[in-house]
Design an enzyme around this catalytic site. Structure first.
Site, mmCIF file in Angstrom:
data_model
loop_
_atom_site.group_PDB
_atom_site.id
_atom_site.type_symbol
_atom_site.label_atom_id
_atom_site.label_comp_id
_atom_site.label_asym_id
_atom_site.label_seq_id
_atom_site.Cartn_x
_atom_site.Cartn_y
_atom_site.Cartn_z
ATOM 1 N N SER A 16 6.276 -0.616 10.364
ATOM 2 C CA SER A 16 5.079 -0.642 9.749
ATOM 3 C C SER A 16 4.683 1.050 9.303
ATOM 4 O O SER A 16 5.199 2.017 9.889
ATOM 5 C CB SER A 16 3.852 -0.827 10.875
ATOM 6 O OG SER A 16 2.556 -0.124 10.484
ATOM 7 N N GLN A 73 -10.571 -2.769 2.114
ATOM 8 C CA GLN A 73 -10.022 -3.517 3.149
ATOM 9 C C GLN A 73 -10.111 -2.896 4.416
ATOM 10 O O GLN A 73 -9.533 -2.996 5.637
ATOM 11 C CB GLN A 73 -8.771 -4.113 3.143
ATOM 12 C CG GLN A 73 -7.618 -3.217 2.997
ATOM 13 C CD GLN A 73 -6.197 -3.914 2.457
ATOM 14 O OE1 GLN A 73 -6.406 -4.405 1.294
ATOM 15 N NE2 GLN A 73 -5.125 -3.834 3.035
ATOM 16 N N MET A 77 0.803 -1.254 0.012
ATOM 17 C CA MET A 77 -0.048 -0.007 0.061
ATOM 18 C C MET A 77 0.909 0.998 0.004
ATOM 19 O O MET A 77 0.446 2.316 0.442
ATOM 20 C CB MET A 77 -0.980 0.015 1.266
ATOM 21 C CG MET A 77 -1.934 -1.229 1.155
ATOM 22 S SD MET A 77 -3.370 -0.869 1.961
ATOM 23 C CE MET A 77 -2.771 -0.786 3.683
ATOM 24 N N GLY A 78 2.120 1.210 -0.437
ATOM 25 C CA GLY A 78 3.033 2.249 -0.532
ATOM 26 C C GLY A 78 3.408 2.522 0.908
ATOM 27 O O GLY A 78 3.316 1.905 1.737
ATOM 28 N N HIS A 98 9.026 1.318 3.698
ATOM 29 C CA HIS A 98 9.701 1.281 4.930
ATOM 30 C C HIS A 98 10.802 0.119 4.327
ATOM 31 O O HIS A 98 10.622 -0.744 3.551
ATOM 32 C CB HIS A 98 9.381 1.184 5.893
ATOM 33 C CG HIS A 98 8.398 0.243 6.259
ATOM 34 N ND1 HIS A 98 8.671 -1.111 6.281
ATOM 35 C CD2 HIS A 98 7.056 0.456 6.450
ATOM 36 C CE1 HIS A 98 7.585 -1.825 6.511
ATOM 37 N NE2 HIS A 98 6.645 -0.925 6.646
ATOM 38 N N GLY A 125 10.944 -2.883 5.782
ATOM 39 C CA GLY A 125 10.348 -4.052 5.802
ATOM 40 C C GLY A 125 10.065 -4.265 4.367
ATOM 41 O O GLY A 125 10.078 -5.620 3.795
ATOM 42 N N HIS A 126 9.375 -3.487 3.663
ATOM 43 C CA HIS A 126 8.904 -3.538 2.094
ATOM 44 C C HIS A 126 10.217 -3.846 1.332
ATOM 45 O O HIS A 126 10.295 -4.691 0.385
ATOM 46 C CB HIS A 126 8.302 -2.212 1.686
ATOM 47 C CG HIS A 126 6.892 -1.905 2.363
ATOM 48 N ND1 HIS A 126 6.576 -0.789 3.004
ATOM 49 C CD2 HIS A 126 5.769 -2.446 2.266
ATOM 50 C CE1 HIS A 126 5.721 -0.686 3.390
ATOM 51 N NE2 HIS A 126 4.804 -1.797 3.149
HETATM 52 P P1 AMP Z 1 1.592 -2.959 3.491
HETATM 53 O O1 AMP Z 1 1.902 -2.003 2.647
HETATM 54 O O2 AMP Z 1 1.454 -2.376 5.063
HETATM 55 O O3 AMP Z 1 0.137 -3.553 3.249
HETATM 56 O O4 AMP Z 1 2.561 -4.277 3.381
HETATM 57 C C1 AMP Z 1 2.920 -4.693 2.057
HETATM 58 C C2 AMP Z 1 3.722 -5.982 2.334
HETATM 59 O O5 AMP Z 1 4.778 -5.622 3.075
HETATM 60 C C3 AMP Z 1 3.058 -7.009 3.190
HETATM 61 O O6 AMP Z 1 3.222 -8.271 2.558
HETATM 62 C C4 AMP Z 1 3.384 -6.981 4.593
HETATM 63 O O7 AMP Z 1 3.264 -8.171 5.283
HETATM 64 C C5 AMP Z 1 4.791 -6.519 4.333
HETATM 65 N N1 AMP Z 1 5.284 -5.971 5.405
HETATM 66 C C6 AMP Z 1 4.987 -4.834 6.208
HETATM 67 N N2 AMP Z 1 5.814 -4.401 7.293
HETATM 68 C C7 AMP Z 1 6.899 -5.449 7.244
HETATM 69 C C8 AMP Z 1 7.813 -5.574 7.955
HETATM 70 N N3 AMP Z 1 8.145 -4.959 9.301
HETATM 71 N N4 AMP Z 1 8.654 -6.716 7.693
HETATM 72 C C9 AMP Z 1 8.229 -7.588 6.737
HETATM 73 N N5 AMP Z 1 7.331 -7.298 5.953
HETATM 74 C C10 AMP Z 1 6.479 -6.124 6.141
#
Ligand code: AMP
Length: 282
Positions: free
Chosen positions: A189, A65, A34-35, A38, A40-41
């Site tokens: 996050s 969602q 969802m952009g 960070h 993690g992405h």
């Molecule tokens: P989001 O943009 O929050 O919907 O996340 C997109 C993808 O990044 C999803 O598969 C999340 O599980 C993953 N993601 C988000 N935060 C983390 C993190 N801290 N570590 C690993 N993957 C992450």
């Protein structure tokens, strides 16, 4: 090596691009996001680059969602910074549709799931997994990737999309990626940006409480008692707990008590106006 990713916004452009990749015999990995990207992405993109020759990152803040009182409108949107980060990593393409492209007028289909979607997040965000499954199903059909990388950070979501790909024969191999954390343990996050300095200092309690619970279970405590203790620890710091639960690590079903059953501890809690989730293996 840095190269600028190609940015596509329509399904027609996406299909043209992915067919070109396929005609070069390249395997494709999709990283749905969802952009507000960070580290993690970034770990997901790097993992995707290890398994496939071409990596497509989708950026779409999926309205379906989010519940009516949730943070859809204030969710951070940082396309320019996201583009820079993906350029540095050498991602091949960004798919950034708008809502009308994803859900044209008259859109009437919803994928609802049970199994791993039952309970936990669904008890508190009843719309969430139908929103996720429908958009991820559409992304998989539009992009037809060989692989898709998902973070363990959203562990229930990871299990839901794994089930979805199998159940609908979408042929996408789900690649799980471990959670990237801050040095103090807080899971990265996009929503951490909402935390005040005071809240940010408290936020790692979810992870530390889950770690203690895992240790306690390994030391012989019952999963129910260990999860309750973790919930008490988190509550004592002023958070409002939605759930702390021990579940079967693969199916997410309640534990049967069988010897050697793989266990995952999952938690969600509100810190002020911010909802945080985390989970760990036992
Ligand atoms: P989001 O943009 O929050 O919907 O996340 C997109 C993808 O990044 C999803 O598969 C999340 O599980 C993953 N993601 C988000 N935060 C983390 C993190 N801290 N570590 C690993 N993957 C992450």
């Amino acid at each position: 090596m840095t190269s600028k990713p190609v940015v596509v916004e329509t399904v027609r452009e996406l299909k043209a691009l992915t067919s070109a990749f396929r005609s070069e015999k390249a395997r494709i990995a999709l990283v749905p996001t969802m952009g507000a990207l960070h580290a993690g992405h970034m770990a997901l993109v790097r993992r995707a680059q290890e398994v496939a020759e071409k990596v497509v990152v989708s950026i779409f803040v999926n309205p379906t969602q989010f519940g009516p009182t949730e943070d859809f409108s204030r969710y951070p949107r940082t396309f320019d910074a996201d583009f820079e980060k993906l350029s540095e990593l050498g991602a091949d393409a960004i798919y950034a549709p708008d809502a009308a492209e994803m859900y044209p007028r008259g859109f009437s289909t919803r994928i609802t799931m049970s199994g791993p979607a039952d309970g936990l997040e669904s008890d508190f965000r009843p719309q969430f997994f139908a929103g996720v499954a429908t958009v991820v199903g559409k992304l998989f059909i539009r992009c037809a990737p060989d692989f898709a990388a998902f973070g363990e950070k959203d562990y229930q979501q990871l299990k839901v999309v794994t089930r979805l790909s199998k159940d609908l024969d979408l042929g996408v191999e789900i690649v799980p990626v471990p959670t990237t954390r801050e040095p103090d343990g807080l899971a990265l996050s996009s929503r951490n940006a909402y935390l005040s300095a005071e809240e940010r200092a408290i936020a790692p309690v979810i992870y530390t409480a889950l770690k203690s619970a895992a240790l306690n279970i390994r030391g012989g405590a019952t999963p129910v008692d260990a999860a309750q203790k973790a919930a008490d620890t988190i509550t004592a710091k002023g958070l409002k707990v939605d759930y702390v639960a021990a579940r079967h690590a693969e199916t997410l079903a309640p534990l049967s008590g069988a010897e050697g059953e793989p266990i995952r501890l999952l938690a969600a809690a509100w810190l002020g106006g911010t909802r945080l989730i985390d989970n760990i293996g036992v």
